[in-house]
Design a protein around this motif. Structure first.
Motif, PDB file in Angstrom:
ATOM      1  N   GLU A 244       0.692  -1.118  -0.389  1.00  0.00           N
ATOM      2  CA  GLU A 244      -0.132  -0.088  -0.120  1.00  0.00           C
ATOM      3  C   GLU A 244       0.762   1.338  -0.053  1.00  0.00           C
ATOM      4  O   GLU A 244       0.442   2.199  -0.651  1.00  0.00           O
ATOM      5  CB  GLU A 244      -0.842  -0.482   1.228  1.00  0.00           C
ATOM      6  CG  GLU A 244      -1.362   1.295   1.295  1.00  0.00           C
ATOM      7  CD  GLU A 244      -2.695   1.453   0.258  1.00  0.00           C
ATOM      8  OE1 GLU A 244      -3.178   2.898   0.196  1.00  0.00           O
ATOM      9  OE2 GLU A 244      -2.718   0.554  -0.387  1.00  0.00           O
ATOM     10  N   ASP A 245       1.857   0.461   1.242  1.00  0.00           N
ATOM     11  CA  ASP A 245       2.866   1.650   0.998  1.00  0.00           C
ATOM     12  C   ASP A 245       3.626   2.842  -0.452  1.00  0.00           C
ATOM     13  O   ASP A 245       4.152   3.520  -1.224  1.00  0.00           O
ATOM     14  CB  ASP A 245       4.473   1.626   1.784  1.00  0.00           C
ATOM     15  CG  ASP A 245       4.814   3.800   2.364  1.00  0.00           C
ATOM     16  OD1 ASP A 245       4.383   4.377   1.956  1.00  0.00           O
ATOM     17  OD2 ASP A 245       5.630   2.967   3.147  1.00  0.00           O
TER      18      ASP A 245
ATOM     19  N   THR B 166       5.539  18.478  -8.533  1.00  0.00           N
ATOM     20  CA  THR B 166       6.625  17.560  -7.399  1.00  0.00           C
ATOM     21  C   THR B 166       5.304  16.539  -6.891  1.00  0.00           C
ATOM     22  O   THR B 166       4.226  16.171  -7.084  1.00  0.00           O
ATOM     23  CB  THR B 166       6.874  18.565  -6.748  1.00  0.00           C
ATOM     24  OG1 THR B 166       7.624  18.539  -5.891  1.00  0.00           O
ATOM     25  CG2 THR B 166       5.502  19.490  -5.888  1.00  0.00           C
ATOM     26  N   ILE B 167       6.294  16.370  -5.491  1.00  0.00           N
ATOM     27  CA  ILE B 167       5.063  14.617  -5.118  1.00  0.00           C
ATOM     28  C   ILE B 167       5.763  15.302  -3.270  1.00  0.00           C
ATOM     29  O   ILE B 167       6.838  16.090  -2.895  1.00  0.00           O
ATOM     30  CB  ILE B 167       5.553  13.573  -5.102  1.00  0.00           C
ATOM     31  CG1 ILE B 167       6.963  13.728  -4.647  1.00  0.00           C
ATOM     32  CG2 ILE B 167       5.050  13.224  -6.574  1.00  0.00           C
ATOM     33  CD1 ILE B 167       7.608  12.327  -4.999  1.00  0.00           C
ATOM     34  N   PRO B 168       4.547  15.036  -2.456  1.00  0.00           N
ATOM     35  CA  PRO B 168       5.092  15.458  -1.243  1.00  0.00           C
ATOM     36  C   PRO B 168       6.555  14.947  -0.748  1.00  0.00           C
ATOM     37  O   PRO B 168       6.637  13.683  -1.098  1.00  0.00           O
ATOM     38  CB  PRO B 168       3.070  14.094  -0.591  1.00  0.00           C
ATOM     39  CG  PRO B 168       3.077  14.704  -1.646  1.00  0.00           C
ATOM     40  CD  PRO B 168       3.407  14.239  -2.501  1.00  0.00           C
ATOM     41  N   THR B 169       6.854  15.891   1.022  1.00  0.00           N
ATOM     42  CA  THR B 169       8.135  15.598   1.299  1.00  0.00           C
ATOM     43  C   THR B 169       7.835  14.323   2.424  1.00  0.00           C
ATOM     44  O   THR B 169       9.046  13.512   3.013  1.00  0.00           O
ATOM     45  CB  THR B 169       8.389  15.946   2.070  1.00  0.00           C
ATOM     46  OG1 THR B 169       7.765  17.019   2.407  1.00  0.00           O
ATOM     47  CG2 THR B 169       9.095  17.578   0.480  1.00  0.00           C
ATOM     48  N   SER B 170       6.489  13.415   3.029  1.00  0.00           N
ATOM     49  CA  SER B 170       7.105  12.715   4.119  1.00  0.00           C
ATOM     50  C   SER B 170       5.419  11.869   3.609  1.00  0.00           C
ATOM     51  O   SER B 170       4.314  12.109   3.040  1.00  0.00           O
ATOM     52  CB  SER B 170       6.409  13.278   4.873  1.00  0.00           C
ATOM     53  OG  SER B 170       5.880  14.194   5.156  1.00  0.00           O
TER      54      SER B 170
ATOM     55  N   LYS C  90      -0.440  10.933   2.414  1.00  0.00           N
ATOM     56  CA  LYS C  90      -1.531  10.753   3.283  1.00  0.00           C
ATOM     57  C   LYS C  90      -2.793  12.032   2.592  1.00  0.00           C
ATOM     58  O   LYS C  90      -3.881  11.777   1.800  1.00  0.00           O
ATOM     59  CB  LYS C  90      -1.641  10.279   4.408  1.00  0.00           C
ATOM     60  CG  LYS C  90      -3.399   9.629   4.534  1.00  0.00           C
ATOM     61  CD  LYS C  90      -3.362   9.340   5.922  1.00  0.00           C
ATOM     62  CE  LYS C  90      -4.507   8.666   6.141  1.00  0.00           C
ATOM     63  NZ  LYS C  90      -4.401   8.034   7.389  1.00  0.00           N
ATOM     64  N   GLU C  91      -2.303  13.472   3.563  1.00  0.00           N
ATOM     65  CA  GLU C  91      -3.252  14.439   3.225  1.00  0.00           C
ATOM     66  C   GLU C  91      -3.218  14.576   1.681  1.00  0.00           C
ATOM     67  O   GLU C  91      -4.840  15.191   1.745  1.00  0.00           O
ATOM     68  CB  GLU C  91      -2.947  15.607   3.788  1.00  0.00           C
ATOM     69  CG  GLU C  91      -4.098  16.913   4.538  1.00  0.00           C
ATOM     70  CD  GLU C  91      -3.181  17.387   5.066  1.00  0.00           C
ATOM     71  OE1 GLU C  91      -3.741  18.990   4.911  1.00  0.00           O
ATOM     72  OE2 GLU C  91      -2.315  17.493   5.686  1.00  0.00           O
TER      73      GLU C  91
ATOM     74  N   PHE D  49      -6.194  15.016  -3.468  1.00  0.00           N
ATOM     75  CA  PHE D  49      -6.521  15.344  -4.989  1.00  0.00           C
ATOM     76  C   PHE D  49      -7.361  14.716  -5.389  1.00  0.00           C
ATOM     77  O   PHE D  49      -7.744  13.749  -6.441  1.00  0.00           O
ATOM     78  CB  PHE D  49      -5.107  14.463  -5.049  1.00  0.00           C
ATOM     79  CG  PHE D  49      -4.935  14.022  -6.641  1.00  0.00           C
ATOM     80  CD1 PHE D  49      -4.813  14.762  -7.760  1.00  0.00           C
ATOM     81  CD2 PHE D  49      -4.181  12.536  -7.070  1.00  0.00           C
ATOM     82  CE1 PHE D  49      -4.842  14.378  -8.661  1.00  0.00           C
ATOM     83  CE2 PHE D  49      -4.979  11.741  -8.502  1.00  0.00           C
ATOM     84  CZ  PHE D  49      -4.677  13.211  -9.167  1.00  0.00           C
ATOM     85  N   SER D  50      -8.269  13.214  -4.623  1.00  0.00           N
ATOM     86  CA  SER D  50      -8.907  12.657  -4.477  1.00  0.00           C
ATOM     87  C   SER D  50     -10.190  13.486  -4.485  1.00  0.00           C
ATOM     88  O   SER D  50     -11.310  13.350  -6.265  1.00  0.00           O
ATOM     89  CB  SER D  50      -9.342  11.288  -3.288  1.00  0.00           C
ATOM     90  OG  SER D  50     -10.140  12.589  -2.730  1.00  0.00           O
TER      91      SER D  50
END
Length: 254
Positions: A171-172, A188-192, A197-198, A203-204
């Protein structure tokens, strides 16, 4: 490329196999159509089992409940001759293997894409699985440094993943691959993992608003009344404002 990826993702040596799988093995494991078999034969140069992660090789507990039975996570590398019908090939690979697959597809130009697909137990027959719609990244050059895609590969380094159980580690990986679409939207993408998750939750909502915009645009095309057309136009603008606001929220998490 295979050895480079194994090193880049720091897959533990005890879980590495990196051996070729005969294409015919896929024909017997899944109910592939004649067309799918032809695609395997003509468009795939080779299929390789990069790694099998299980309780023995990784000391990660299996996961089993009413929906999932994850005893192994399998890493597969597919080397293509051509990227024609790529989505069908990806779907065929996922459905050919009952275990969850981290699929890496390599092109003849040195690019790769990544794909995951959760597999739920068939409610009527627990010996079979139902394959979810695969999540597929865009093509990218994995060797480029200091890019959003190099950050994505950094996030997939095995030691950084969740080792709670085999479902959590898959899942990760799956959630990071979902995040790849953010690269196309905001670069870009999240850093953590917490920010991820947020960001994925927001995005959904973005995806829902985008679908609503598409539906309104279709409705607007078929509308002849000027007043009704303007009303739809304003609704589209409000949806787009929501999208922009939420994309800004995602950027703040990256």
């Amino acid at each position: 490329m295979r050895e480079w990826l194994i090193n880049r993702l720091q897959i533990p040596q005890r879980a590495v196999l990196n051996r070729k799988i005969p294409k015919k093995a896929f024909f017997t494991q899944a109910d592939l159509s004649t067309t799918e078999k032809e695609m395997f034969t003509s468009q795939i140069e080779g299929i390789f089992l990069l790694s099998v992660m299980n309780q023995q090789s990784m000391n990660i507990p299996i996961y089993q409940d009413d929906e999932f039975n994850y005893a192994e996570v399998v890493w597969i590398y597919v080397e293509l001759r051509t990227d024609k019908n790529i989505n069908r090939i990806i779907g065929a690979v996922h459905k050919s293997i009952p275990n969850p697959v981290v699929l890496i597809v390599g092109s003849s130009e040195g690019q790769i894409l990544l794909s995951t697909s959760h597999k739920r137990l068939n409610k009527n027959d627990k010996t079979k699985v139902v394959v979810e719609q695969p999540t597929i990244t865009d093509w990218f050059n994995p060797r480029e440094e200091n890019t959003a895609y190099s950050n994505l590969l950094n996030s997939l380094v095995v030691s950084y993943l969740s080792f709670e159980n085999l479902h959590s580690i898959y899942e990760d990986i799956h959630q990071w691959i979902i995040c790849e679409e953010l690269i196309q939207l905001i670069g870009t993408i999240p850093t953590s993992s917490d920010n991820r998750k947020e960001a994925v939750n927001i995005f959904s909502n973005v995806q829902k608003h985008r679908k609503e915009v598409e539906q309104l645009q279709q409705e607007q095309k078929g509308q002849l009344d000027f007043g009704a057309k303007m009303d739809l136009h304003m609704k589209i603008k409000r949806q787009e404002q929501q999208i922009n606001t939420q994309l800004q929220q995602i950027k703040e998490l990256c």
